[in-house]
Design a protein around this motif. Structure first.
Motif, PDB file in Angstrom:
ATOM      1  N   ARG A   1      -6.811 -12.938  -2.097  1.00 19.38           N
ATOM      2  CA  ARG A   1      -6.809 -12.800  -3.698  1.00 19.38           C
ATOM      3  C   ARG A   1      -6.829 -11.462  -4.072  1.00 19.38           C
ATOM      4  O   ARG A   1      -6.248 -11.005  -5.180  1.00 19.38           O
ATOM      5  N   MET A   2      -7.550 -10.444  -3.280  1.00 18.47           N
ATOM      6  CA  MET A   2      -7.482  -8.967  -3.579  1.00 18.47           C
ATOM      7  C   MET A   2      -5.988  -8.675  -3.617  1.00 18.47           C
ATOM      8  O   MET A   2      -5.715  -7.805  -4.526  1.00 18.47           O
ATOM      9  N   THR A   3      -5.209  -8.971  -2.674  1.00 12.93           N
ATOM     10  CA  THR A   3      -4.107  -8.408  -2.652  1.00 12.93           C
ATOM     11  C   THR A   3      -3.034  -8.979  -3.749  1.00 12.93           C
ATOM     12  O   THR A   3      -2.223  -8.232  -4.359  1.00 12.93           O
ATOM     13  N   LEU A   4      -3.274 -10.098  -4.165  1.00 13.16           N
ATOM     14  CA  LEU A   4      -2.594 -10.798  -5.434  1.00 13.16           C
ATOM     15  C   LEU A   4      -2.938  -9.925  -6.326  1.00 13.16           C
ATOM     16  O   LEU A   4      -2.117  -9.514  -7.274  1.00 13.16           O
ATOM     17  N   VAL A   5      -4.041  -9.766  -6.793  1.00 15.43           N
ATOM     18  CA  VAL A   5      -4.607  -8.951  -7.952  1.00 15.43           C
ATOM     19  C   VAL A   5      -3.829  -7.473  -7.534  1.00 15.43           C
ATOM     20  O   VAL A   5      -3.532  -6.879  -8.826  1.00 15.43           O
ATOM     21  N   GLY A   6      -3.961  -6.798  -6.561  1.00 13.65           N
ATOM     22  CA  GLY A   6      -3.275  -5.592  -6.391  1.00 13.65           C
ATOM     23  C   GLY A   6      -1.896  -5.538  -6.752  1.00 13.65           C
ATOM     24  O   GLY A   6      -1.350  -4.656  -7.278  1.00 13.65           O
ATOM     25  N   LEU A   7      -1.209  -6.787  -6.186  1.00 14.61           N
ATOM     26  CA  LEU A   7       0.173  -6.747  -6.578  1.00 14.61           C
ATOM     27  C   LEU A   7       0.519  -6.811  -8.111  1.00 14.61           C
ATOM     28  O   LEU A   7       1.557  -6.365  -8.929  1.00 14.61           O
ATOM     29  N   ILE A   8      -0.468  -7.701  -8.930  1.00 11.54           N
ATOM     30  CA  ILE A   8      -0.255  -7.571 -10.428  1.00 11.54           C
ATOM     31  C   ILE A   8      -0.443  -6.257 -10.895  1.00 11.54           C
ATOM     32  O   ILE A   8       0.135  -5.970 -11.798  1.00 11.54           O
ATOM     33  N   LEU A   9      -1.664  -5.648 -10.553  1.00 10.66           N
ATOM     34  CA  LEU A   9      -1.862  -4.262 -11.048  1.00 10.66           C
ATOM     35  C   LEU A   9      -0.679  -3.201 -10.654  1.00 10.66           C
ATOM     36  O   LEU A   9      -0.394  -2.379 -11.598  1.00 10.66           O
ATOM     37  N   LEU A  10      -0.056  -3.404  -9.229  1.00  7.61           N
ATOM     38  CA  LEU A  10       1.045  -2.726  -9.085  1.00  7.61           C
ATOM     39  C   LEU A  10       2.093  -3.006  -9.970  1.00  7.61           C
ATOM     40  O   LEU A  10       2.959  -1.975 -10.464  1.00  7.61           O
ATOM     41  N   LEU A  11       2.497  -4.092 -10.408  1.00  9.02           N
ATOM     42  CA  LEU A  11       3.318  -4.636 -11.136  1.00  9.02           C
ATOM     43  C   LEU A  11       3.139  -3.792 -12.650  1.00  9.02           C
ATOM     44  O   LEU A  11       4.044  -3.283 -13.462  1.00  9.02           O
ATOM     45  N   ALA A  12       2.009  -4.008 -13.205  1.00  6.81           N
ATOM     46  CA  ALA A  12       1.437  -3.289 -14.221  1.00  6.81           C
ATOM     47  C   ALA A  12       1.700  -1.675 -14.205  1.00  6.81           C
ATOM     48  O   ALA A  12       2.278  -0.902 -15.212  1.00  6.81           O
ATOM     49  N   THR A  13       1.247  -1.129 -13.147  1.00  6.78           N
ATOM     50  CA  THR A  13       1.338   0.439 -12.865  1.00  6.78           C
ATOM     51  C   THR A  13       3.072   0.823 -13.018  1.00  6.78           C
ATOM     52  O   THR A  13       3.355   1.702 -13.554  1.00  6.78           O
TER      53      THR A  13
ATOM     54  N   GLN B   1       0.722  -1.211   0.074  1.00  7.26           N
ATOM     55  CA  GLN B   1      -0.042   0.036   0.067  1.00  7.26           C
ATOM     56  C   GLN B   1       0.736   1.293   0.051  1.00  7.26           C
ATOM     57  O   GLN B   1       0.470   2.046  -0.674  1.00  7.26           O
ATOM     58  N   THR B   2       1.987   1.186   0.639  1.00  4.65           N
ATOM     59  CA  THR B   2       2.518   2.452   0.648  1.00  4.65           C
ATOM     60  C   THR B   2       3.299   2.767  -0.529  1.00  4.65           C
ATOM     61  O   THR B   2       3.224   3.929  -1.010  1.00  4.65           O
ATOM     62  N   GLY B   3       3.849   1.753  -1.174  1.00  2.00           N
ATOM     63  CA  GLY B   3       4.395   1.817  -2.228  1.00  2.00           C
ATOM     64  C   GLY B   3       3.596   2.356  -3.566  1.00  2.00           C
ATOM     65  O   GLY B   3       3.879   3.203  -4.307  1.00  2.00           O
ATOM     66  N   VAL B   4       2.337   1.880  -3.492  1.00  4.28           N
ATOM     67  CA  VAL B   4       1.284   2.082  -4.536  1.00  4.28           C
ATOM     68  C   VAL B   4       0.890   3.457  -4.207  1.00  4.28           C
ATOM     69  O   VAL B   4       0.419   4.321  -5.159  1.00  4.28           O
TER      70      VAL B   4
ATOM     71  N   LEU C   1       3.420   6.171  -5.431  1.00  4.46           N
ATOM     72  CA  LEU C   1       3.625   6.079  -6.669  1.00  4.46           C
ATOM     73  C   LEU C   1       2.286   6.880  -7.539  1.00  4.46           C
ATOM     74  O   LEU C   1       2.496   7.811  -8.290  1.00  4.46           O
ATOM     75  N   PHE C   2       1.131   6.411  -6.819  1.00  2.00           N
ATOM     76  CA  PHE C   2      -0.051   6.939  -7.491  1.00  2.00           C
ATOM     77  C   PHE C   2      -0.215   8.302  -7.217  1.00  2.00           C
ATOM     78  O   PHE C   2      -0.546   9.205  -8.208  1.00  2.00           O
ATOM     79  N   GLY C   3       0.169   9.021  -6.005  1.00  9.66           N
ATOM     80  CA  GLY C   3       0.275  10.215  -5.894  1.00  9.66           C
ATOM     81  C   GLY C   3       1.057  11.112  -6.554  1.00  9.66           C
ATOM     82  O   GLY C   3       0.575  12.118  -7.183  1.00  9.66           O
ATOM     83  N   PHE C   4       2.296  10.605  -6.891  1.00 12.85           N
ATOM     84  CA  PHE C   4       3.036  11.329  -7.653  1.00 12.85           C
ATOM     85  C   PHE C   4       2.582  11.158  -9.348  1.00 12.85           C
ATOM     86  O   PHE C   4       2.723  12.273  -9.788  1.00 12.85           O
ATOM     87  N   LEU C   5       1.902  10.334  -9.740  1.00 14.08           N
ATOM     88  CA  LEU C   5       1.399  10.156 -11.097  1.00 14.08           C
ATOM     89  C   LEU C   5       0.167  11.258 -11.119  1.00 14.08           C
ATOM     90  O   LEU C   5       0.139  11.824 -12.251  1.00 14.08           O
TER      91      LEU C   5
ATOM     92  N   GLY D   1      -7.112   0.728  -5.175  1.00  7.27           N
ATOM     93  CA  GLY D   1      -8.309  -0.206  -4.799  1.00  7.27           C
ATOM     94  C   GLY D   1      -8.309  -1.599  -4.380  1.00  7.27           C
ATOM     95  O   GLY D   1      -8.628  -1.846  -3.195  1.00  7.27           O
ATOM     96  N   ALA D   2      -7.437  -2.213  -5.165  1.00  7.55           N
ATOM     97  CA  ALA D   2      -7.425  -3.613  -4.708  1.00  7.55           C
ATOM     98  C   ALA D   2      -6.431  -3.927  -3.394  1.00  7.55           C
ATOM     99  O   ALA D   2      -6.743  -4.802  -2.675  1.00  7.55           O
ATOM    100  N   LEU D   3      -5.620  -2.924  -3.240  1.00  2.00           N
ATOM    101  CA  LEU D   3      -4.637  -3.240  -1.958  1.00  2.00           C
ATOM    102  C   LEU D   3      -5.336  -2.625  -0.749  1.00  2.00           C
ATOM    103  O   LEU D   3      -5.010  -2.806   0.305  1.00  2.00           O
ATOM    104  N   ILE D   4      -6.336  -1.500  -0.908  1.00  2.00           N
ATOM    105  CA  ILE D   4      -6.984  -1.230   0.374  1.00  2.00           C
ATOM    106  C   ILE D   4      -8.116  -1.972   0.300  1.00  2.00           C
ATOM    107  O   ILE D   4      -8.806  -1.912   1.416  1.00  2.00           O
ATOM    108  N   GLY D   5      -8.719  -2.585  -0.440  1.00  2.00           N
ATOM    109  CA  GLY D   5      -9.990  -3.461  -0.338  1.00  2.00           C
ATOM    110  C   GLY D   5      -9.940  -4.117   0.746  1.00  2.00           C
ATOM    111  O   GLY D   5     -11.171  -4.427   1.200  1.00  2.00           O
ATOM    112  N   PRO D   6      -9.035  -5.134   1.145  1.00  2.00           N
ATOM    113  CA  PRO D   6      -9.206  -5.892   2.154  1.00  2.00           C
ATOM    114  C   PRO D   6      -9.448  -5.307   3.466  1.00  2.00           C
ATOM    115  O   PRO D   6     -10.158  -5.836   4.381  1.00  2.00           O
ATOM    116  N   VAL D   7      -9.068  -4.054   3.720  1.00  2.00           N
ATOM    117  CA  VAL D   7      -9.521  -3.182   4.810  1.00  2.00           C
ATOM    118  C   VAL D   7     -10.779  -3.073   4.836  1.00  2.00           C
ATOM    119  O   VAL D   7     -11.204  -3.290   6.013  1.00  2.00           O
ATOM    120  N   SER D   8     -11.530  -2.802   3.683  1.00  2.00           N
ATOM    121  CA  SER D   8     -12.903  -2.438   3.663  1.00  2.00           C
ATOM    122  C   SER D   8     -13.794  -3.402   3.967  1.00  2.00           C
ATOM    123  O   SER D   8     -14.790  -3.675   4.596  1.00  2.00           O
TER     124      SER D   8
END
Length: 165
Positions: A106-118, A37-40, A43-47, A79-86
């Motif tokens: 599973r949400m975290t794994l999807v989040g990691l894949i999306l983070l890789l793509a980002t 979450q910290t990394g994404v 990165l997202f804030g910078f983008l 969204g995917a990496l914050i989703g588990p908290v919600s």
């Protein structure tokens, strides 16, 4: 300690019930998510700020498309990496911790894949703008391969090599 769980509730190698295992796995998952979450989020804030710089107007159309795709990927990863908290908050107290851990994992794994793509598209954009050289796709492919090795190949190899299930 008295044995309150059935053999079916026990997992080989640990003396914990299904609920204890779910609690432990939830805490471990939260620790993993905090790192990602910290990394994404950084990165997202910078983008999000890039579009407001004077240099953005000078970008080629293809670079603007890469930027837009990168921002959308970053938003989805966030969204995917914050989703588990919600998820946890909305189902807390309903006695579905094992299922919550499974869905959140599973949400975290999807989040990691999306983070890789980002990260891939961010790197592509930055290197295209910085160099305009033909080796950029090869360099990005090398970095993505490194991420794939570190994030997926080594963990999956370790899982296969050292576990029975």
């Amino acid at each position: 300690m008295t044995d309150t769980g059935t053999d079916a509730e026990r997992r080989t190698g640990r003396n914990e019930t299904q609920e204890e295992r779910a609690d432990r796995m939830w805490v471990e998952l939260l620790q993993e998510i905090r790192v990602a979450q910290t990394g994404v989020q950084i990165l997202f804030g910078f983008l999000l700020t890039v579009v407001f710089t004077p240099r953005y107007a000078e970008l080629q159309d293809v670079d603007k498309v890469i930027y837009i795709v990168t921002v959308v990927l970053g938003a989805c990863a966030t969204g995917a990496l914050i989703g588990p908290v919600s998820l946890h908050r909305l189902v807390s107290g309903r006695r579905v911790k094992p299922q919550t851990v499974q869905v959140a994992s599973r949400m975290t794994l999807v989040g990691l894949i999306l983070l890789l793509a980002t990260m891939t598209s961010s790197l592509l954009l930055i290197l295209r703008v910085a160099t305009h050289d033909a080796f950029v796709p090869w360099l990005v492919a090398g970095v993505v391969s490194w991420y794939g090795l570190c994030w997926f190949v080594v963990p999956l190899w370790t899982r296969r090599r050292y576990t029975t299930n």
